[in-house]
Structure formats: structure tokens, C-alpha cells
Design an enzyme around this catalytic site. Structure first.
Site, short mmCIF file in Angstrom:
data_model
loop_
_atom_site.label_atom_id
_atom_site.label_comp_id
_atom_site.label_asym_id
_atom_site.label_seq_id
_atom_site.Cartn_x
_atom_site.Cartn_y
_atom_site.Cartn_z
N SER A 1 0.84 -1.18 0.00
CA SER A 1 0.00 0.00 0.00
C SER A 1 0.88 1.24 0.00
CB SER A 1 -0.90 -0.02 1.24
OG SER A 1 -1.70 1.14 1.31
N CYS A 2 0.27 2.39 -0.29
CA CYS A 2 0.98 3.68 -0.21
C CYS A 2 -0.07 4.77 -0.15
CB CYS A 2 1.93 3.86 -1.41
SG CYS A 2 1.12 3.78 -3.01
N GLY A 3 0.11 5.87 -0.86
CA GLY A 3 -0.90 6.90 -0.89
C GLY A 3 -1.98 6.64 -1.91
N TRP B 1 -3.96 4.30 1.02
CA TRP B 1 -4.31 5.17 2.14
C TRP B 1 -5.38 6.19 1.77
CZ3 TRP B 1 -4.43 5.24 7.09
CH2 TRP B 1 -4.65 6.43 7.78
#
Length: 268
Positions: free
Chosen positions: A230-232, A259
Site C-alpha cells: 500500500s501507499c498513498g 491510504w
């Protein structure tokens, strides 16, 4: 191509391969000197429009297999194409493109290690971008749903811990002490997730050595559990997913909403 990355030397020596298609996935941001130039014959890969679900409120959302298929055909891609993808930031967008092709069932794809900056550093020729008429391809997508995770799975995983979620954002954003670049979005992290900033797996715009990556992932102690990255917005997550390919055999997927989706839902 048997490895997920290739060197500039390899690409230079294989540019005349009739089955090779080079994709330029450079974002609009980046070094001014590198704008509007690219590797000979490279075709522009438009992540934000052609290759994203523009009907989604979330950025960079994976398109439907049909949309992906049609956009690939416009670029002249077939199922027998050998694809090398790069961007003008070194390693940034290109791993996302690599992952997308894997999701859509295409295995013969690699990322150019170091991207356009490394190509230029070695003194190889660049050209002004000129999209000539391209003969349409006949690419057919074979969607692999196990490589994509959605909100409901991630929510249930918080308690089940069926998979380990690894977040590629900076420590400040992960800890909630630095702002998110998306206006109005709070920082923080999904409960029980681990933090591995994507910058940790890179050095001078290229992937670190296999030995260095092995040491990094050993510290996470992931054992053999499935991994969800995951990330932004689902882009830099793919940087650390690709890095893990060198050293881990775990099942791997990306939380596509990342996120941005999680924080929006949780803060309604």
C-alpha cells in the site's frame, strides 16, 4: 526477459528487436531537462487517463480489463510483445506499469533500472517525442484478481492478519506527523501495517543490490505470509512490491485504493 528489471546496456543492445516495445510512463512532474524527450521508438503510456479508471474518485485506480486491453491495442501491443517500461524519475511510475501488466496476465515485461536518467548518464541517444502512426495491436487481457486487494479485504485483515500489509509512504506520513500531499486527507496508517518507505529500496534512482534488499526485507520478518502493498494512491506501493520480487516468494498483491481510500472512508 526473465528478470523484472533490465539495464540500460541490455535495452541498448536489444532496441532493434521487432518484438520489443518500449513504454515511456514519465509523469508530468520531474526534471525539466527530461521533459518531451525519450528513448528512440518509445511510446507514451498515459497512466492518469488511458490506463486509469477516470470515473473513480480515487487517483490512479486500476482500469477494467477491457479498458486496459483497448488502450494496449492503441499502443500496438500484442500478447507476444516484449515490453520495457521506464520513466524520467529513475524508478517511480514504471513499477506500477509493470504490476498492471502482470495483473492483466502479461508476463514478458520489465522495468528499465534507473529509467531515463540512467540511459542519459550512459550517453545513449534521446529523441524528441514523436508519436508516429502505430499499427493497432491485438492484446488480450487475462485478469488475475488475486493480485489486487480492495477495502473490504484490508478491513477484515486488520483483525484476521491473514496477510501482512506493507506501506511504502514516508515515516512521517505513516506515523501521522507529516501531512499527506492530497489536500484534506489526514495522515496515519492502517492498523497492524508495517512501514517500508519506497526510498529505502532505491539508491541513485536504481534498485539496491539483491543482498541489500534481502537485508531490508529480513528486518520485516514477514515469514511466508501473503503480502499486500500500500501507499498513498497505489503507485509507490509497486516500487517495494517489485523490490520484494528479487528476494521473496510470498504471494503479493496491491491495495489499489491505498491510504487515500482508507482514510476517506474512515474519516466520513
Amino acid at each position: 526477459m526473465t528478470e523484472p528489471i533490465v539495464s540500460s546496456i541490455w535495452l541498448y543492445n536489444n532496441l532493434e528487436d521487432p518484438d520489443l516495445i518500449v513504454l515511456d510512463a514519465s509523469p508530468k512532474i520531474g526534471k525539466t531537462d527530461f521533459k518531451n524527450i525519450g528513448i528512440k521508438g518509445a511510446r507514451k503510456f498515459d497512466l492518469q487517463n488511458e490506463f486509469s479508471d477516470t470515473s473513480s474518485e480515487l487517483p490512479n485506480t486500476l482500469p477494467s480489463p477491457k479498458q486496459f486491453e483497448n488502450s494496449c491495442k492503441k499502443l500496438g501491443i500484442t500478447n507476444s510483445s516484449k515490453i520495457v517500461v521506464y520513466d524520467n524519475l529513475g524508478i517511480y511510475i514504471s513499477p506500477r506499469v509493470w504490476w498492471m501488466f502482470k495483473v492483466m496476465g502479461h508476463q514478458n515485461i520489465a522495468v528499465l533500472n534507473g529509467g531515463l536518467p540512467e540511459w542519459i548518464r550512459r550517453g545513449y541517444e534521446t529523441l524528441q517525442h514523436k508519436q508516429n502512426n502505430i499499427k493497432p495491436g491485438n492484446f488480450e487481457a487475462k485478469f488475475r484478481p488475486e493480485m489486487v486487494k480492495y477495502y473490504d479485504f484490508v478491513l477484515s485483515n486488520v483483525s484476521s492478519q491473514e496477510s501482512i500489509l506493507i506501506d511504502a509512504r514516508s515515516p512521517g506520513r505513516f506515523k501521522g506527523i507529516a501531512p499527506e500531499p492530497r489536500e484534506g486527507l489526514p495522515s496515519g496508517h492502517i492498523p497492524a501495517s508495517l512501514n517500508l518507505p519506497y526510498t529505502e529500496v532505491l539508491e541513485h534512482g536504481k534498485y539496491k543490490s539483491k543482498e541489500a534488499l534481502e537485508a531490508i526485507f529480513n528486518k520485516l520478518d514477514v515469514n511466508e505470509k501473503p503480502l499486500v502493498f500500500s501507499c498513498g494512491s497505489g503507485v509507490t506501493a509497486c516500487i517495494i512490491l517489485l523490490a520484494s520480487e528479487f528476494v521473496l516468494k510470498n504471494d503479493k498483491s496491491v491495495y489499489d485504493g491505498s491510504w487515500t481510500e482508507w482514510a476517506q472512508i474512515k474519516n466520513k
